[in-house]
Design an enzyme around this catalytic site. Structure first.
Site, PDB file in Angstrom:
ATOM      1  N   GLU A 296      -0.277   0.012   0.822  1.00 59.98           N
ATOM      2  CA  GLU A 296       0.441  -1.212   0.935  1.00 59.98           C
ATOM      3  C   GLU A 296       1.552  -0.865   2.203  1.00 59.98           C
ATOM      4  O   GLU A 296       2.062  -0.016   2.290  1.00 59.98           O
ATOM      5  CB  GLU A 296       1.130  -1.476  -0.114  1.00 59.98           C
TER       6      GLU A 296
ATOM      7  N   GLU B  79       2.225   1.962  -8.342  1.00 59.50           N
ATOM      8  CA  GLU B  79       3.673   1.660  -8.152  1.00 59.50           C
ATOM      9  C   GLU B  79       4.340   2.337  -9.496  1.00 59.50           C
ATOM     10  O   GLU B  79       4.661   1.334 -10.305  1.00 59.50           O
ATOM     11  CB  GLU B  79       4.153   0.360  -7.986  1.00 59.50           C
TER      12      GLU B  79
HETATM   13  C1  NOJ Z   1       4.080  -3.904  -4.049  1.00 62.47           C
HETATM   14  C2  NOJ Z   1       3.334  -4.434  -5.216  1.00 62.47           C
HETATM   15  O1  NOJ Z   1       2.124  -3.309  -5.467  1.00 62.47           O
HETATM   16  C3  NOJ Z   1       2.534  -5.770  -4.910  1.00 62.47           C
HETATM   17  O2  NOJ Z   1       1.988  -6.100  -5.831  1.00 62.47           O
HETATM   18  C4  NOJ Z   1       3.682  -6.694  -4.400  1.00 62.47           C
HETATM   19  O3  NOJ Z   1       3.271  -7.840  -4.229  1.00 62.47           O
HETATM   20  C5  NOJ Z   1       4.311  -5.925  -2.935  1.00 62.47           C
HETATM   21  N1  NOJ Z   1       4.972  -4.827  -3.255  1.00 62.47           N
HETATM   22  C6  NOJ Z   1       5.216  -6.909  -2.239  1.00 62.47           C
HETATM   23  O4  NOJ Z   1       6.334  -6.979  -2.993  1.00 62.47           O
END
Ligand code: NOJ
Length: 490
Positions: free
Chosen positions: A396, A208
């Site tokens: 994710e 990210e």
């Molecule tokens: C993306 C992130 O990579 C992760 O660390 C986070 O907990 C989740 N989003 C949920 O916000």
């Protein structure tokens, strides 16, 4: 669930044309634009099915689950500092103990095995390996990841390793403002590849980009929580994509043959207001332009003209060879997909308009998490059509929910199940239409430290009692286990 309109979610299914999906494959299911890769017909045995070789997994990240922050020589990170600064995280939450996975990793592998997942995406804490970010490696830190990787493989679970999930060693003076951090990252990435690619076949460089650059150095709500002027923000962004590119090169230089390299990015996702050619075209344009500083630069090996023009004198300073490294060919692109913005074609200079979310747009517990199930389909489709990656993963997807514990000790998170079922419907559409998406990682295996929200926003499919560290499968874990078992939408 916060402010969610259940009826709208139900309508999402109808609007997505699921009525047709339940029958035979419609001819219209072919990708509408050319060059999206070969149509594979994977999963075509069952109208709701996934291919037999589809990778189901779960994801976590080091600082969010490990704890053990002072153990075995781990160095301090920007998140240790941030979380310990009064007023920064909700309720003062820190990752000091988190899910204690540093000690309980075997238990967590057992959870994964019970779910039946084929793969686990976890991150390595850079500062366990190089306590101050560079210099002499710390064998005890490496030993931990060797134990984890070996344990996963013994359980028949494939490790997918992320090298940087925001926990930047504070020893790297200057953080992402310094070009040296990108160079140090490449050394660390090469080191990890040399030590683990005999067993780890999938590496993701960074997680990210927008979060550890813009949110950390511009918006100031992620560590190190700075609010820099735009020229410096653009330089931070450049160092982020450069770290990725140099990391890819270093992994390739040090890894065994057959190692696959990509990144996990949270490109801003767009969905067309209506599925017509002009809105679809506008959506693709938005995808390319709005991600110009991150995914577009990586996929095209350059900053596109509109981005450079918009930044003017604040544009990043680029050294010879940087863009070639940034555009290093990838084996796969992974996307973290939670939410999306709606786009319509418009007579604007860009040719599109991004429609605002409204006060009553459905959301999950995190205020930013607008429910947009089509995000899974359109993220895959737009990235495929724009850049033709060899392979895609959803690295994710998941949601926060209120998760009250019932009298019998279980969390019946029917809202999370509804969210996941809706989103996966659109993932299945992408698979069915032949886009090269090979796997899905649910965020998250278990409740954990949610950054500035501390422990107040929970994303796990296993409930964690943070006093006893007991893990209990939620209803969503039962649902995911059944999905994996049957390999189709349930
Ligand atoms: C993306 C992130 O990579 C992760 O660390 C986070 O907990 C989740 N989003 C949920 O916000």
């Amino acid at each position: 669930m916060t402010g969610i309109n259940r009826r709208e979610l139900g309508l999402g299914l109808a609007a997505a044309g699921l009525g047709t999906a339940l029958g035979a494959w419609p001819a219209s299911a072919q990708p509408s634009a050319p060059g999206t890769g070969p149509r594979t017909d994977r999963g075509a045995q069952d109208p709701l099915g996934f291919p037999a070789d589809f990778t189901w997994g779960c994801a976590t990240a080091a600082y969010q689950i490990e704890g053990g922050v002072k153990e075995d020589g781990r160095g301090e990170t920007v998140w240790d500092t941030y979380a310990h600064t009064p007023g920064k995280t909700t309720d003062g939450g820190t990752g000091d103990v988190a899910c204690d996975s540093y000690h309980r990793y075997a238990e967590d592998i057992a959870l994964l095995k019970a779910l039946g997942v084929k793969a686990y995406r976890f991150s390595v804490a850079w500062s366990r390996i190089f306590p101050s970010g560079k210099g002499k490696p710390n064998q005890k830190g490496l030993d931990y990841y060797n134990r984890l990787v070996d344990g996963l493989l013994a359980a028949g679970i494939e490790p997918h390793m992320t090298l940087f999930h925001w926990d930047l060693p504070t020893g790297l003076q200057g953080g992402w403002q310094s070009r040296d951090t990108a160079l140090a990252f490449a050394d660390y990435a090469g080191f990890m590849a040399s030590k683990t690619s005999d067993r780890v076949k999938h590496f993701m460089t960074v997680n990210e980009l927008r979060c550890f650059t813009d949110l950390a150095y511009w918006n100031g709500n992620k560590a190190p929580a700075l609010r820099l002027p735009m020229d410096q923000v653009n330089q931070v962004r450049h160092h982020g994509v450069l770290a990725h590119g140099l990391g890819v090169q270093a992994i390739r230089a040090h890894a065994r043959a057959g190692t696959q390299v990509g990144l996990a990015d949270n490109a801003t996702i767009f969905v067309p207001a209506i599925e017509t050619p002009e809105h679809i075209e506008a959506t693709k344009k938005a995808m390319r332009e709005e991600n110009a500083m991150f995914l577009t630069a990586i996929m095209e090996g350059r900053y596109i003209d509109s981005y450079l023009a918009a930044q003017g004198k604040d544009a990043p300073k680029v050294q010879a060879g940087d863009m070639k490294a940034i555009g290093s060919p990838l084996d796969f692109v992974s996307l973290n997909v939670y939410t999306a913005n709606t786009v319509r074609a418009a007579a604007t200079a860009s040719g599109y308009e991004i429609l605002p979310h409204l006060a009553n747009s459905p959301r999950m517990a995190s205020p930013w998490l607008y429910v947009t199930p089509e995000a899974l389909y359109w993220s895959i489709r737009t990235v495929s059509e724009l850049w033709k990656p060899k392979k895609l993963y959803i690295s994710e997807n998941g949601c926060s929910a209120d998760d009250p514990v019932a009298q019998d000790g279980k969390v019946y998170d029917a809202d999370r199940v509804m969210y996941l079922r809706n989103y996966l419907t659109h993932l299945q559409r992408a698979v069915r239409e032949g886009y090269p998406v090979d796997g899905y990682f649910l965020w998250s295996l278990m409740d954990n430290f949610e950054w500035e929200d501390g422990y107040t926003k929970l994303f796990g499919i296993h409930h964690v009692d943070f006093k006893t560290q007991k893990r209990t499968p939620k209803l969503s874990a039962d649902w995911y286990r059944e999905l994996i078992r049957s390999n189709k939408l349930v």
